[in-house]
Design an enzyme around this catalytic site. Structure first.
Site, PDB file in Angstrom:
ATOM      1  CB  SER A 198       7.062 -30.388  10.292  1.00 19.43           C
ATOM      2  OG  SER A 198       6.340 -29.258   9.634  1.00 19.43           O
ATOM      3  CD  GLU A 217       1.908 -34.988  14.504  1.00 21.46           C
ATOM      4  OE1 GLU A 217       2.092 -36.112  14.281  1.00 21.46           O
ATOM      5  OE2 GLU A 217       2.919 -34.412  14.210  1.00 21.46           O
ATOM      6  CG  HIS A 272       3.208 -30.748  13.428  1.00 22.29           C
ATOM      7  ND1 HIS A 272       3.153 -31.600  12.915  1.00 22.29           N
ATOM      8  CD2 HIS A 272       3.446 -29.859  12.279  1.00 22.29           C
ATOM      9  CE1 HIS A 272       3.648 -31.546  11.508  1.00 22.29           C
ATOM     10  NE2 HIS A 272       3.631 -30.426  11.318  1.00 22.29           N
TER      11      HIS A 272
END
Ligand code: 3HC
Length: 698
Positions: free
Chosen positions: A410, A443, A431
């Site tokens: 993260s 992401e 992500h």
């Protein structure tokens, strides 16, 4: 013998015996823009003028029937003929007109069908009234012809939920008259011949009566008051449907007026921006690269995150090898996955057969070496750089050439993770957001050496998993968590200065967030942020104001929902403020000599949103996000940002850069270290440009 006349660039009229076949051909989704509307009016007129034609049938070319009004025309000067007038002209045709929709007939597309004298769908058809998702109500007679065909209850359900209904369900509701397999042109022709032979009856929808359904209207009103208070046109939808018992012209006039007002409403503009954001993010510099083939995915880590990712991959048809170090951990991971899939079956999202099929593709293992045959590995172990580097070093030796090595970190630096391998071009960040089987954001974090086809594969994977892939550059927290870390501090400052966590949550929930930041923190687990702050403590600048409240709460073992308490208490009595957390807040204020101030809800929202926007602006300025709309997508699909506000940077445009700069300068009088005007925002304030302008530049 058939004879085809070109009506205009998007429409043809073909005569086959006594049938006039109108074909709409306006790629990609046959949206009913001006040319389609004019073409339909002209084609119906031409068919009426042709003495050889006795029945007219409308169908479409390409992957779908009309997907609705052309959203790109919204907000511009309306062009004649309007869609309601077009549909009225179709219905007024002296010769019977039928439609044979295929793929999806949505919004205006479905309304066109409602205006024809009979409808025979092509098997696989899905219909819907998704205007609600754009802050609108059906604007071309859906609220009037809908009740005439399928009753008030079904119309309200479809129009207020926007859900897509299968052809079979549409048939059972009376919305369509038949459902046949075949090519759209063949189905249209056969249905027209059925009209000629008397097998298929035709009638004008506006001639049908509507039964008043007070119970359905009441239920809808209650639901709207409870769940759709920010929706600009939902109440009008109910009123319009109520009016369908009266003259058609009155109902249509009311519907049209509400639709046009809705178009101008900022909430509708925000929702339309969200629609385009979901699609705009897939336009990336690596878009032309050919993605690598992915059939089998390795997932390392069977915790909540790893098993969520594995669930999403299995649901999307991939084979998954799940790796855990211990048999106990592995069993737990398999248990999570079984639970996730079982939940999907319970909610009616998945059939039992599909669940069994997905489980059959799961291969649990405690042996890292078994990753030698996977095409992609997603590492989802806890956030520790040394552990991750060790895993990537092993993967480098185990995985086959060309396999993609992804981390679900993260926050951590993907470049550093990639340096543990001899193939940094194959390393990428993927992500996911928790719960990964449900949350739509992904992401795709591109490191310095990531190969273009690896990036393209990340986006292809997002698409296959029905997720919204957003390209992010490397920095601490990428797009979302980096911005969150920044504005999260503002919430902390507001709390330490006098606002209660509950006031902050309530103010932001009123603004439109599904949950305020303290409820979200409790849900995600306060220990996650705590671990991250400990990691960052060595590099934390001395000048930065630091709020210790969260840490103190964690020190007492209160991590949120999972421990039964955090900022709130969670037990059989429900959720309520945690008195111990409030004591800790008071004690911290006292220790720092802070006299609690009173904040209005507006002040809370203003500071919080200004913080979010300023860090978002920096993320764009530094190229971490490709465009402002990418940041908007991250928040819409990963952070519960209210859709009707369009995302933080769309919302920023509604405030204006000048006002934002003035706010930041005002706040900086108290804390000049934290509040700094981003250069990009200052420039925009000076030259009068907007984030929307930056989106256009791409
Ligand atoms: N108007 C303009 N453009 C549209 C459009 C529309 N109604 N629907 C889709 N597009 C565009 C998309 O922006 C995308 O453009 P891009 O390639 O430049 O990004 C392209 O068409 C393809 O769309 P998708 O990527 O979404 O394609 P899919 O195959 O995944 O999905 C779909 C197809 C299910 C039709 C989906 O596009 C969709 O849901 N579209 C919107 C439907 C909708 O909201 N209709 C209601 C409009 S409002 C209305 O009709 C008012 C009326 O009552 C008066």
């Amino acid at each position: 013998m058939s004879e085809t006349t070109k009506i205009n660039d998007v429409m043809t009229l073909e005569r086959v015996g006594k049938v006039g076949l109108i074909c709409i051909d306006n790629p990609p989704v046959n949206a009913s823009g001006q040319a389609v509307r004019q073409g339909l009016v002209d084609a119906v007129a031409a068919a009426n003028a042709d003495a050889g034609i006795e029945v007219i049938a409308i169908y479409a070319a390409g992957r779908t029937f009309v997907a609705g009004a052309d959203i790109k025309e919204f907000g511009k000067t309306p062009l004649e003929p309007s869609l309601p007038d077009t549909i009225n002209a179709i219905e007024a045709s002296e010769k019977p007109v039928i439609s044979a929709p295929h793929g999806t007939a949505l919004g205006g597309g479905l309304e066109i069908c409602m205006g024809t004298h009979a409808r025979v769908g092509v098997k696989g058809l899905r219909v819907g009234l998704p205007e609600v998702n754009l802050g609108l109500l059906p604007g071309a007679s859906g609220t009037q012809r809908g009740p005439r065909l399928m009753g008030m209850k079904n119309t309200l359900d479809m129009a207020l939920s926007g859900r897509q209904v299968s052809g079979e369900e549409a048939l059972s509701m009376g919305l369509i008259d038949g459902l046949e397999a075949g090519e759209p042109r063949d189905v249209a022709l056969a249905a027209a011949e059925d009209v000629l032979s008397g097998k298929l009856k035709t009638r004008r929808t506006s001639d049908l009566g509507v039964e008043l359904d007070e119970a359905a209207l009441d239920d809808a009103a209650k639901m709207v008051a409870k769940k759709m208070k920010h929706h600009p046109t939902a109440p009008n939808m109910i009123e319009a449907v109520r009016m369908s018992t009266g003259p058609m012209a009155d109902g249509m006039a009311y519907e049209r007026k509400s639709f046009m007002e809705g178009l101008k409403d900022p909430a509708s503009q925000g929702m339309r921006h969200a629609f385009f954001a979901e699609r705009a993010v897939s336009k990336i510099p690596e878009g032309k690269a050919t993605p690598r083939e992915i059939a089998k995915i390795g997932v390392i880590g069977g915790g909540t995150m790893g098993s969520g990712i594995a669930t999403a991959a299995l649901t999307s048809g991939f084979a998954v090898r799940l790796i855990e170090i211990s048999q106990e951990g592995l069993d737990k991971g398999v248990g999570f996955i079984t639970g996730n899939l079982g939940g999907a079956v319970k909610r009616g999202k998945m059939s039992e057969a599909k669940r069994d099929n997905a489980m059959a593709r799961l291969e649990p293992s405690t042996d890292m070496e078994s990753l030698s045959d996977v095409d992609l590995v997603i590492e989802a172990v806890f956030e520790n750089m040394d552990v991750k580097k060790d895993i990537f070093g092993q993967l480098d030796k185990i995985c086959k050439p060309g396999a993609i090595l992804a981390s679900n970190t993260s926050y951590l630096d993907i470049n550093e993770i990639a340096s543990a391998t001899s193939r940094p071009e194959d390393v990428i960040g993927l992500h996911f957001f928790s719960p990964a089987n449900l949350m739509r954001l992904l992401e795709v974090v591109v490191a310095d050496k990531t190969a273009p086809e690896v990036v393209a594969t990340g986006f292809a994977l997002a698409k296959k998993m029905k997720k919204v892939g957003v390209r992010a550059g490397v920095c601490d927290g990428f797009i979302g968590n980096r911005i969150l870390a920044y504005y999260g501090k503002t919430a902390g400052y507001l709390m330490e200065d006098g606002a209660s966590p509950q006031q902050i949550d309530n103010a932001l929930e009123d603004f439109g967030f599904a949950m305020g930041p303290y409820k979200v923190g409790d849900l995600a687990g306060l220990d996650i942020g705590w671990a991250n702050r400990k990691r960052m403590s060595a590099t934390r600048p001395n000048d930065e104001r630091y709020v210790r409240i969260h840490d103190k709460i964690c020190e007492e073992g209160m991590f949120g929902r999972k421990t039964g308490s955090g900022f709130y208490i969670y037990d059989d009595e429900g959720i309520r403020p945690n008195p111990r957390a409030l004591e800790i807040i008071d004690a911290e204020r006292a220790a720092k000599g802070i006299l609690p101030k009173t904040f209005t809800d507006e002040e809370i929202v203003e500071r919080y949103m200004t913080a979010m926007i300023s860090e978002a602006a920096r993320v764009v300025e530094e190229g971490i996000a490709l465009r402002p709309i990418d940041v908007d997508a991250v928040f819409l699909f990963g952070y519960g940002f209210p859709r009707f506000r369009g995302g933080p940077l769309h919302y920023a445009d509604t405030i204006g850069a000048k006002e934002l700069v003035a706010r930041i300068e005002r706040y900086a009088e108290d804390d000049a270290y934290y509040w700094k005007v981003p250069a990009i925002l200052r420039r925009m304030a000076e030259d009068g440009t907007t984030f929307a302008d930056l989106n256009k530049e791409g």
